[in-house]
Write an enzyme that holds these catalytic residues in place. Structure first.
Site, PDB file in Angstrom:
ATOM      1  N   TRP A   8      62.876  25.140  51.348  1.00  0.00           N
ATOM      2  CA  TRP A   8      62.383  23.989  52.125  1.00  0.00           C
ATOM      3  C   TRP A   8      62.345  24.326  53.609  1.00  0.00           C
ATOM      4  O   TRP A   8      61.327  24.138  54.276  1.00  0.00           O
ATOM      5  CB  TRP A   8      63.277  22.764  51.893  1.00  0.00           C
ATOM      6  N   TYR A  13      58.998  24.880  55.932  1.00  0.00           N
ATOM      7  CA  TYR A  13      58.777  23.933  57.033  1.00  0.00           C
ATOM      8  C   TYR A  13      58.662  24.671  58.367  1.00  0.00           C
ATOM      9  O   TYR A  13      57.853  24.303  59.230  1.00  0.00           O
ATOM     10  CB  TYR A  13      59.914  22.909  57.091  1.00  0.00           C
ATOM     11  N   ASP A  18      60.142  18.840  48.497  1.00  0.00           N
ATOM     12  CA  ASP A  18      60.564  17.881  49.513  1.00  0.00           C
ATOM     13  C   ASP A  18      60.841  16.517  48.878  1.00  0.00           C
ATOM     14  O   ASP A  18      60.090  16.045  48.021  1.00  0.00           O
ATOM     15  CB  ASP A  18      59.453  17.767  50.563  1.00  0.00           C
TER      16      ASP A  18
END
Length: 500
Positions: A442, A446, A462
């Site tokens: 994640w 990101y 997410d």
């Protein structure tokens, strides 16, 4: 008129479409083509305010460099250097974005250096640029340098010699020769002909264009919610009566020295422009700063094309942009600190960490008093951060696992093992981020999405994506996101915004 369409290499609109866009000053086509006017020898943007030429006197080009190679000079009214760049490239192919970023942020790089940064041979880089653009790479480089020099000559009072070096020419003589050859003007003549907007003492004002639509309310709300206290100030979100304005402190390394100061940005929606003010102390690094701000505000997006491919998903919030990052390390620190806690708590914690950086001692006098009060620190650099003790971070509320992750990231970036900017390789960067302790898929994705401004990155598994889509397995969510390639970063923002 049809919307601009982009494929692997952005095709030039038809002559009729180009002329109709020129006559109507259609900002959606800004940077998608340039018009060379045979009767004046000038080339213009689609938004040029000058009287319109006859259609038979117009010639159309993908890129400013093509127009210059054909013997046309840039218009002093519409200023082609302010148009949203990279429109001739398909940003979904990240190698084009890497090349564009390197040429903009480090204009002194030559062909061999660009090839080395991109991990390919000189010959291969020259070949693919020639194949996909019809231009020699050196032609592109020279055009970029000339337009940067034109910007600095017009918008700053720096010496011509300093501008020649900043623009990548290496000497005043080379700038003079190139400008005379391409523009039939000397640098001093161009400066005399140009008009400069007045600014407060101690700063310079620049203008960058964008293609509408642009949802400025969402962009500023996103930045305000994640602002770093003491480093960033965002106006116009909590008090809607005030104009949108983003102000921050900044430190950049330029020719082996650290420069410090401030930057401010305000949108001018009626003109489809972002007005940028840079403190005088940072002007030697103006090229890199302008490149960073283009990505922070996603000014080069061909948003109509992106939203057409996203289909109904983008219907509720047209103009949603992908916020980039002004500083990759700073953004990555903010990401790690925000793991498994609310955005509000992460913002507070990041403000405490930012206070470990140097205090702002001076240089803010030309800013309003409330902005001076808001800007108190420079964010710690990776070199400074790697020397922080875990115990010191722990006293601020950073748990041990995240402290280890931050220190490992700082060390990797200081050593040059990881680079976090739009010119970095996304696959290699992701691999090296995942090798660090405390950074999972994640966070890595990101960081790619924002620090590298990679349009196809998305935060794997997410929580909000799960809730919004109702998909309960990672496989199902991945299959759902496949439909939005190569714009899954933009799809993520729209899914986040859309209520279930």
């Amino acid at each position: 008129m049809s919307d601009p369409e982009i494929t692997h290499l952005n095709p030039l609109p038809t002559a009729d479409e180009c002329y109709q866009a020129l006559v109507s000053r259609d900002a959606r086509f800004d940077g998608l083509f340039y018009t060379g006017v045979l009767t004046t020898g000038i080339y213009c943007r689609s938004v040029c305010p000058a009287p319109k030429p006859k259609a038979e006197n117009c010639r159309y080009f993908h890129h400013a460099a093509q127009a210059e190679s054909a013997g046309f000079r840039p218009c002093l009214k519409c200023r082609p250097e302010q148009s949203p760049g990279s429109a001739w490239m398909d940003r979904s192919h990240h190698s084009w974005q890497q090349l564009s970023w390197l040429m903009e942020s480090e204009p002194d790089l030559g062909v061999s250096q660009l090839a080395e940064r991109l991990g390919m041979t000189d010959r291969h880089l020259r070949r693919i640029v020639q194949q996909h653009t019809g231009m020699a790479l050196q032609t592109l480089i020279t055009s970029r340098r000339l337009l940067l020099a034109k910007t600095l000559l017009t918008d700053t009072q720096q010496s011509v010699t300093d501008i020649a070096l900043q623009a990548g020419f290496g000497s005043l003589r080379r700038l003079q020769d190139a400008m005379q050859q391409h523009y039939q003007l000397s640098p001093s003549d161009l400066r005399k002909k140009a008009s400069r907007e007045s600014t407060s003492a101690g700063s310079a004002l620049f203008t960058l264009g964008y293609r509408p639509p642009y949802d400025w309310a969402h962009q500023f709300a996103f930045l305000a919610q994640r602002r770093i206290e003491g480093v960033e100030y965002v106006q116009g979100v909590e008090d809607s009566h005030l104009p949108y304005r983003y102000v921050r402190t900044a430190r950049v390394q330029h020719q082996g020295q650290w420069l410090s100061g401030w930057i401010a940005a305000e949108p001018n929606e009626s003109r489809h422009q972002l007005r940028i003010e840079i403190s005088e102390s940072l002007l030697p690094a103006a090229a890199a700063l302008l490149a960073q701000l283009k990505h922070l505000f996603d000014l080069e997006a061909r948003i109509v094309v992106i939203e057409t491919q996203l289909g109904p998903l983008a219907a509720n919030y047209p103009g949603t942009r992908l916020p980039g990052a002004f500083n990759g390390f700073e953004m990555a620190v903010r990401t790690v600190l925000g793991q498994q806690i609310s955005i509000t708590n992460a913002t507070k914690l990041c403000g405490k960490v930012a206070a470990l950086g140097p205090e702002v001692q001076s240089g803010l006098a030309s800013l309003p008093a409330h902005e001076q009060a808001a800007l108190r620190h420079y964010f710690p650099t990776e070199e400074e951060f790697q020397h922080f003790e875990q115990s010191r971070l722990g006293e601020l509320g950073v748990i041990r696992q995240r402290s280890k992750a931050l220190l490992a990231l700082a060390q990797a970036m200081t050593a040059g093992d990881i680079s976090l900017h739009p010119g970095a390789n996304p696959e290699l960067t992701r691999e090296r981020l995942l090798a660090l302790p405390g950074i999972g898929p994640w966070s890595a994705n990101y960081i790619l999405m924002r620090a590298l401004h990679y349009p196809d990155a998305w935060p794997d598994w997410d929580y909000v994506l799960k809730m919004r889509t109702g998909l309960t397995t990672p496989k199902a969510l991945r299959e759902h996101m496949e439909a939005f390639r190569p714009w899954r970063a933009y799809a993520t923002l729209h899914i986040w915004r859309n209520e279930p």
